[in-house]
Motif scaffolding. Structure first.
Motif, mmCIF file in Angstrom:
data_model
loop_
_atom_site.group_PDB
_atom_site.id
_atom_site.type_symbol
_atom_site.label_atom_id
_atom_site.label_comp_id
_atom_site.label_asym_id
_atom_site.label_seq_id
_atom_site.Cartn_x
_atom_site.Cartn_y
_atom_site.Cartn_z
ATOM 1 N N MET A 1 27.832 -125.294 -29.643
ATOM 2 C CA MET A 1 29.222 -124.881 -29.494
ATOM 3 C C MET A 1 29.300 -123.548 -28.774
ATOM 4 O O MET A 1 28.583 -122.605 -29.118
ATOM 5 N N ARG A 2 30.180 -123.490 -27.799
ATOM 6 C CA ARG A 2 30.441 -122.209 -27.148
ATOM 7 C C ARG A 2 31.402 -121.413 -28.034
ATOM 8 O O ARG A 2 32.334 -121.975 -28.615
ATOM 9 N N HIS A 3 31.169 -120.127 -28.135
ATOM 10 C CA HIS A 3 32.017 -119.252 -28.950
ATOM 11 C C HIS A 3 33.474 -119.332 -28.493
ATOM 12 O O HIS A 3 33.782 -119.818 -27.395
ATOM 13 N N GLY A 4 34.369 -118.820 -29.322
ATOM 14 C CA GLY A 4 35.790 -118.789 -28.991
ATOM 15 C C GLY A 4 36.084 -117.779 -27.896
ATOM 16 O O GLY A 4 35.258 -116.921 -27.563
ATOM 17 N N ALA A 5 37.279 -117.874 -27.352
ATOM 18 C CA ALA A 5 37.696 -116.985 -26.261
ATOM 19 C C ALA A 5 37.519 -115.523 -26.655
ATOM 20 O O ALA A 5 37.927 -115.115 -27.734
ATOM 21 N N PRO A 6 36.899 -114.733 -25.772
ATOM 22 C CA PRO A 6 36.719 -113.310 -26.068
ATOM 23 C C PRO A 6 38.009 -112.537 -25.796
ATOM 24 O O PRO A 6 38.905 -113.007 -25.087
ATOM 25 N N GLY B 1 37.522 -113.917 -18.593
ATOM 26 C CA GLY B 1 37.480 -113.881 -17.137
ATOM 27 C C GLY B 1 36.489 -112.878 -16.580
ATOM 28 O O GLY B 1 36.567 -112.509 -15.409
ATOM 29 N N ARG B 2 35.548 -112.439 -17.401
ATOM 30 C CA ARG B 2 34.533 -111.483 -16.965
ATOM 31 C C ARG B 2 33.153 -112.044 -17.266
ATOM 32 O O ARG B 2 33.006 -112.946 -18.077
ATOM 33 N N ASP C 1 29.191 -106.814 -25.877
ATOM 34 C CA ASP C 1 29.436 -107.374 -27.209
ATOM 35 C C ASP C 1 30.922 -107.346 -27.558
ATOM 36 O O ASP C 1 31.319 -106.774 -28.572
ATOM 37 N N ASP C 2 31.745 -107.981 -26.721
ATOM 38 C CA ASP C 2 33.174 -108.078 -26.998
ATOM 39 C C ASP C 2 33.430 -109.126 -28.073
ATOM 40 O O ASP C 2 32.776 -110.174 -28.084
ATOM 41 N N ILE D 1 28.671 -110.501 -31.409
ATOM 42 C CA ILE D 1 29.795 -110.617 -32.336
ATOM 43 C C ILE D 1 30.739 -111.759 -31.998
ATOM 44 O O ILE D 1 31.282 -112.413 -32.893
ATOM 45 N N ARG D 2 30.944 -112.065 -30.710
ATOM 46 C CA ARG D 2 31.885 -113.128 -30.355
ATOM 47 C C ARG D 2 31.395 -114.494 -30.828
ATOM 48 O O ARG D 2 32.204 -115.379 -31.101
#
Length: 185
Positions: free
Chosen positions: A5-10, A14-15, A21-22, A50-51
């Motif tokens: 699973m890809r993490h949720g939107a940071p 778009g970067r 570690d946003d 953390i994301r």
């Protein structure tokens, strides 16, 4: 079964976020938790950023599943490009990177083969139990390259938006066989 699973939107989308570690947004964390409903897993493995961790912790919540933090699941290190929007990077350099990330890695960053090798090591060390890995787009692509034999061009042929889930069936043995049985985006 193995679920990637890809993490949720940071918070800053778009970067190129590699080692930056946003955190994920509340909505991004909720999207991952919703996507994981009904998965039959015995454990969760997660990147140390953390994301990804916040999403894994939300998924693991009561009843508490074991969560193993593994830095080998980190995103590709984008070096001096880390945290920048693609538009802020020299288009020729960015194009060379996307064409061949081993020959043209980001300045001060990581080569594709290094990401691939550390993700392959993480996969090799996993116990043979149903596992959810909460990680990053590049790490998922590296896992698919390792497990399915996809080359770099093939792994960029499909989109992996935030909270995407790839489901894989793996038959262990002298010659590992892997089948993608689901892609939820």
């Amino acid at each position: 079964m193995l679920y990637l699973m890809r993490h949720g939107a940071p918070a800053v989308a778009g970067r190129l976020l590699g080692r930056t570690d946003d955190p994920a947004t509340e909505a991004g964390i909720a999207a991952c938790a919703a996507r994981a409903v009904g998965l039959d897993v015995a454990r969760i493995e997660v990147s140390d950023l953390i994301r990804a961790r916040a999403c894994a912790e939300a998924i693991a919540g009561p009843p508490s599943l074991p969560v193993v933090v593994n830095p080998r699941w980190r995103e590709l290190d984008f070096g001096t490009w880390d945290g920048l929007a693609p538009a802020a990077i020299d288009p020729a350099a960015l194009g060379a990177f996307y064409d061949d990330p081993d020959a043209a890695p980001p300045p001060g960053g990581e080569r594709w083969s290094s990401l691939h090798d550390r993700v392959a090591a993480a996969l090799s060390a996993m116990p043979p139990v149903p596992t959810l890995v909460v990680t990053h787009g590049g790490a998922i692509r590296a896992a698919l390259a390792d497990l399915c034999g996809f080359d770099r061009r093939q792994i960029w042929a499909f989109d992996l938006p935030y909270a995407a889930l790839v489901s894989l069936r793996i038959w262990p043995g002298p010659t590992r066989t892997v089948q993608i049985v689901g892609l939820a985006t």
